[in-house]
Design a protein around this motif. Sequence first.
Motif, mmCIF file in Angstrom:
data_model
loop_
_atom_site.group_PDB
_atom_site.id
_atom_site.type_symbol
_atom_site.label_atom_id
_atom_site.label_comp_id
_atom_site.label_asym_id
_atom_site.label_seq_id
_atom_site.Cartn_x
_atom_site.Cartn_y
_atom_site.Cartn_z
ATOM 1 N N GLU A 1 -3.024 2.355 7.826
ATOM 2 C CA GLU A 1 -3.142 2.235 9.275
ATOM 3 C C GLU A 1 -2.070 1.364 9.909
ATOM 4 N N LEU A 2 -1.252 0.688 9.091
ATOM 5 C CA LEU A 2 -0.297 -0.266 9.648
ATOM 6 C C LEU A 2 1.012 -0.282 8.857
ATOM 7 N N VAL A 3 2.121 -0.054 9.575
ATOM 8 C CA VAL A 3 3.456 -0.127 8.995
ATOM 9 C C VAL A 3 4.281 -1.109 9.825
ATOM 10 N N LEU A 4 4.952 -2.043 9.155
ATOM 11 C CA LEU A 4 5.829 -2.987 9.842
ATOM 12 C C LEU A 4 7.265 -2.537 9.683
ATOM 13 N N TYR A 5 7.986 -2.494 10.795
ATOM 14 C CA TYR A 5 9.421 -2.230 10.780
ATOM 15 C C TYR A 5 10.110 -3.553 11.082
ATOM 16 N N LEU A 6 10.946 -4.002 10.160
ATOM 17 C CA LEU A 6 11.572 -5.311 10.244
ATOM 18 C C LEU A 6 13.012 -5.191 10.723
ATOM 19 N N PHE A 7 13.347 -5.972 11.715
ATOM 20 C CA PHE A 7 14.702 -6.002 12.256
ATOM 21 C C PHE A 7 15.220 -7.428 12.184
ATOM 22 N N GLY A 8 16.179 -7.660 11.305
ATOM 23 C CA GLY A 8 16.806 -8.971 11.207
ATOM 24 C C GLY A 8 17.938 -9.071 12.210
ATOM 25 N N THR A 9 17.961 -10.145 12.976
ATOM 26 C CA THR A 9 18.969 -10.318 14.016
ATOM 27 C C THR A 9 20.208 -11.018 13.458
ATOM 28 N N PRO A 10 21.362 -10.791 14.090
ATOM 29 C CA PRO A 10 22.540 -11.587 13.710
ATOM 30 C C PRO A 10 22.360 -13.028 14.176
ATOM 31 N N THR B 1 4.781 -0.967 4.361
ATOM 32 C CA THR B 1 3.511 -0.308 4.652
ATOM 33 C C THR B 1 2.409 -1.264 4.208
ATOM 34 N N ILE B 2 1.685 -1.799 5.166
ATOM 35 C CA ILE B 2 0.600 -2.728 4.847
ATOM 36 C C ILE B 2 -0.590 -1.954 4.287
ATOM 37 N N ASN B 3 -0.959 -0.874 4.981
ATOM 38 C CA ASN B 3 -2.004 0.036 4.507
ATOM 39 C C ASN B 3 -1.828 1.350 5.264
ATOM 40 N N ALA C 1 0.829 -1.199 0.000
ATOM 41 C CA ALA C 1 0.000 0.000 0.000
ATOM 42 C C ALA C 1 0.866 1.253 0.000
ATOM 43 N N ASN C 2 0.387 2.295 -0.633
ATOM 44 C CA ASN C 2 1.063 3.583 -0.641
ATOM 45 C C ASN C 2 0.993 4.188 0.751
ATOM 46 N N SER C 3 2.124 4.679 1.255
ATOM 47 C CA SER C 3 2.158 5.199 2.621
ATOM 48 C C SER C 3 1.631 6.615 2.718
ATOM 49 N N ASP C 4 1.312 7.279 1.587
ATOM 50 C CA ASP C 4 0.796 8.638 1.606
ATOM 51 C C ASP C 4 -0.710 8.568 1.795
ATOM 52 N N HIS C 5 -1.188 8.640 3.047
ATOM 53 C CA HIS C 5 -2.588 8.363 3.334
ATOM 54 C C HIS C 5 -3.325 9.501 4.009
ATOM 55 N N GLY C 6 -2.613 10.466 4.575
ATOM 56 C CA GLY C 6 -3.285 11.550 5.276
ATOM 57 C C GLY C 6 -3.905 11.061 6.566
ATOM 58 N N GLY C 7 -4.301 11.975 7.421
ATOM 59 C CA GLY C 7 -4.945 11.606 8.676
ATOM 60 C C GLY C 7 -3.943 11.183 9.730
ATOM 61 N N ALA C 8 -4.406 10.326 10.640
ATOM 62 C CA ALA C 8 -3.581 9.904 11.775
ATOM 63 C C ALA C 8 -2.391 9.078 11.309
ATOM 64 N N ASP C 9 -1.339 9.119 12.116
ATOM 65 C CA ASP C 9 -0.169 8.303 11.822
ATOM 66 C C ASP C 9 -0.536 6.827 11.922
ATOM 67 N N PRO C 10 0.035 6.004 11.061
ATOM 68 C CA PRO C 10 -0.270 4.576 11.122
ATOM 69 C C PRO C 10 0.341 3.930 12.363
ATOM 70 N N LEU C 11 -0.228 2.815 12.756
ATOM 71 C CA LEU C 11 0.324 2.019 13.843
ATOM 72 C C LEU C 11 1.643 1.426 13.386
ATOM 73 N N PRO D 1 -0.420 0.008 20.644
ATOM 74 C CA PRO D 1 0.832 0.328 19.974
ATOM 75 C C PRO D 1 2.004 0.268 20.933
ATOM 76 N N HIS D 2 3.098 -0.273 20.481
ATOM 77 C CA HIS D 2 4.331 -0.297 21.262
ATOM 78 C C HIS D 2 5.287 0.715 20.674
ATOM 79 N N ALA D 3 6.083 1.289 21.515
ATOM 80 C CA ALA D 3 7.126 2.192 21.017
ATOM 81 C C ALA D 3 8.124 1.419 20.198
ATOM 82 N N VAL D 4 8.489 1.941 19.066
ATOM 83 C CA VAL D 4 9.494 1.313 18.229
ATOM 84 C C VAL D 4 10.819 1.949 18.554
ATOM 85 N N SER D 5 11.749 1.112 19.018
ATOM 86 C CA SER D 5 13.060 1.666 19.389
ATOM 87 C C SER D 5 14.058 1.413 18.304
#
Length: 199
Positions: free
Chosen positions: A80-89, A76-78, A4-14, A195-199
């Motif tokens: 309302e939802l964005v996934l941040y992926l962290f690959g571990t060593p 960006t799923i839509n 999904a396009n991340s340009d959506h307007g309105g509230a910030d996505p989760l 929502p959890h804080a993304v560090s």
Amino acid sequence: MDYANSDHGGADPLAVKVLIAGGFGVGKTTMVGAVSEVAPLHTEEYLTHAGIGVDDLELVDGKSTTTVALDFGRITINGELVLYLFGTPGQERFWFMWNDLVDGAMGAIVLVDTRRLDVSFASIDFFESRGVPFVVGVNCFHGVRDRTAQEIRAALDLDPGVPLVLCDARDRTSGRDVLLALIDHLMADQPDPSPHAVS
């Protein structure tokens, strides 16, 4: 597969932080690169003679680099939802970093290689001990499926509630399906996740 396009307007996505973990050489960096909508950040270094006897290259003899800190990507799923992926060593000498990487994570994918299931036991133990929901993605290298899902589940001693998905870490659609399985798993555990804080 376009996300999904991340340009959506309105509230910030989760923002949802997801870890992609597993043993050395199971395909974590490959999966992050395959599914990320942005150029992924990789902290890879070339394998050297110093790793001989430390990094087990059996069955991954074509591997020339390794993650020394993390991989990072975003989907960006839509609106309302964005996934941040962290690959571990994957190597044991870098596992101390997992304690920081898991902070704020809502869930995880544990990638496994059926040729070397033992290298992913520590990842499963890590998330179970911290109560972090996870799914298992079985990376079928070169399309080889030499064990059934039931055999893999038994070998890993997985809880019946942990989803197991056969995948190809190189394929964007296949990686997306594993991520969707994790989202479904999270929603089943927490119908109204905070929502959890993304560090």
